[in-house]
Write an enzyme that holds these catalytic residues in place. Structure first.
Site, PDB file in Angstrom:
ATOM      1  N   GLU A 174       0.824  -1.209   0.000  1.00  0.00           N
ATOM      2  CA  GLU A 174       0.000   0.000   0.000  1.00  0.00           C
ATOM      3  C   GLU A 174       0.862   1.265   0.000  1.00  0.00           C
ATOM      4  OE1 GLU A 174      -3.059   0.406  -0.613  1.00  0.00           O
ATOM      5  OE2 GLU A 174      -3.577  -1.701  -0.659  1.00  0.00           O
ATOM      6  N   CYS A 202     -18.677  -3.518 -17.511  1.00  0.00           N
ATOM      7  CA  CYS A 202     -18.695  -3.076 -16.112  1.00  0.00           C
ATOM      8  C   CYS A 202     -19.783  -3.815 -15.313  1.00  0.00           C
ATOM      9  CB  CYS A 202     -18.953  -1.572 -16.063  1.00  0.00           C
ATOM     10  SG  CYS A 202     -19.109  -0.982 -14.372  1.00  0.00           S
TER      11      CYS A 202
END
Ligand code: SF4
Length: 353
Positions: A43, A207
């Site tokens: 991260e 999507c």
């Protein structure tokens, strides 16, 4: 909040992610080890850096510092070198600081909640939500630029996201995130923003949340969110010297307060302003510019024109200069800027390290 979309979006995203997730090394490592450290490192590295650039650096870093305590015990310079090429060094300095805070805990324990992670150096809302959800299952939603874009389109908000909207989106994400699968939801929404709901020409035809999307229904995907004002760049003139003594090159530590790359080991550097040179490391230095070539480089909002100079070092040895064999210099240089200058010098002088 003006409108909260259908709560079913959370579970649709989770199902889509479980079938389509990319095999990224931090996911695999966490699956195998359950060690929050491997998520935390990923991260931090991914902040403002592409996945492609992070992949080799991540493996190299974990090869050098496989566990938290290895990182905490390392020198600052070793950490910088292990993160070379990723830019924005402040985040790695803070990560190192946080590792030392954690390693000093007696008895050792990882922070588990969003709130606990948030208290560590270098951990903002996004990173705390990502780690506490992925590694500890806390239902705290991530909101970054990608998520803001997805939410703006879901709600057809044709505005530039500001802090107020970000707070609205945080509340919206915290409602959408399923308590049973917070890690998958957060990774799903990030991945959707990275691979499907991309900035230009989103791939709406594949999507998973197309049915819920107001911008898709209105055909306004490229209007939501509204574009930010283009960044204003500042031009900077920089000079870098290749000090050569025999087959070695001289490296110096830039001052902590240097304007660029403070505290890094690199080539002697000066900034030029109104014809005057201002040195980026402690002096005295009195070299005259005598450029062998130049290149362009960007650091955040600075467009740098970098001039490279060569100078044979005839002076007495100085403890402020670290002499490194030319063939080892590349591995000692933390920043891309220094490495570009070294490559240019090697090419022009036809030296083969
Ligand atoms: S339908 Fe298109 S615009 Fe809407 S969330 Fe999906 S990719 Fe984005």
């Amino acid at each position: 909040m003006q409108h909260v979309p259908d709560a079913a979006i959370g579970s649709v995203l989770v199902s889509w992610y479980q079938k389509n997730k990319r095999a990224l090394p931090w996911r695999q490592r966490f699956l195998e080890s359950g060690d929050p450290y491997v998520i935390w490192i990923s991260e931090i590295m991914l902040q403002q850096t592409t996945i492609q650039a992070v992949l080799p650096a991540y493996e190299r870093f974990l090869g050098i510092f496989p566990r938290l305590h290895d990182l905490a015990a390392a020198s600052e310079e070793a950490v910088r070198l292990a993160c070379r090429g990723l830019g924005y060094y402040r985040r790695f300095r803070l990560m190192h600081e946080a590792a030392q805070v954690l390693a000093a805990r007696e008895p050792f324990h990882w922070p588990r909640t969003f709130k606990d992670w948030r208290e560590l150096p270098g951990i903002g809302d996004y990173t705390a939500a990502a780690i506490s959800s992925i590694a500890f299952g806390e239902a705290k939603a991530v909101v970054d630029g990608n998520v803001e874009r997805v939410f703006c389109r879901l709600l057809d908000r044709r505005v530039v996201p500001d802090q107020k909207l970000k707070r609205e989106f945080q509340a919206m994400g915290d409602l959408l995130i399923p308590a049973a699968a917070p890690a998958d939801y957060n990774q799903a929404v990030m991945e959707l923003g990275q691979t499907i709901c991309i900035k230009q020409n989103p791939r709406c035809e594949i999507c998973p949340i197309q049915n819920f999307c107001k911008a898709y229904a209105a055909g306004s995907q490229n209007l939501a969110p509204a574009p930010r004002k283009p960044m204003e760049y500042e031009d900077v003139k920089m000079h870098l010297w290749l000090l050569i003594k025999g087959g070695k090159v001289g490296l110096v530590e830039r001052s902590k307060g240097a304007r660029f790359l403070g505290g890094t080991l690199g080539l002697p550097t000066a900034l030029e302003h109104d014809g005057q040179l201002r040195w980026e490391q402690d002096g005295p230095w009195n070299f005259e510019p005598d450029s062998v070539g130049s290149f362009k480089h960007s650091i955040t909002r600075h467009k740098i024109q970098a001039f490279v100079h060569q100078r044979e070092w005839l002076g007495a040895s100085s403890r402020d200069i670290t002499w490194v064999p030319l063939h080892e210099a590349e591995s000692q240089l933390v920043s891309n800027l220094d490495r570009k200058a070294l490559h240019l010098f090697l090419k022009i002088s036809d030296r083969h390290p």
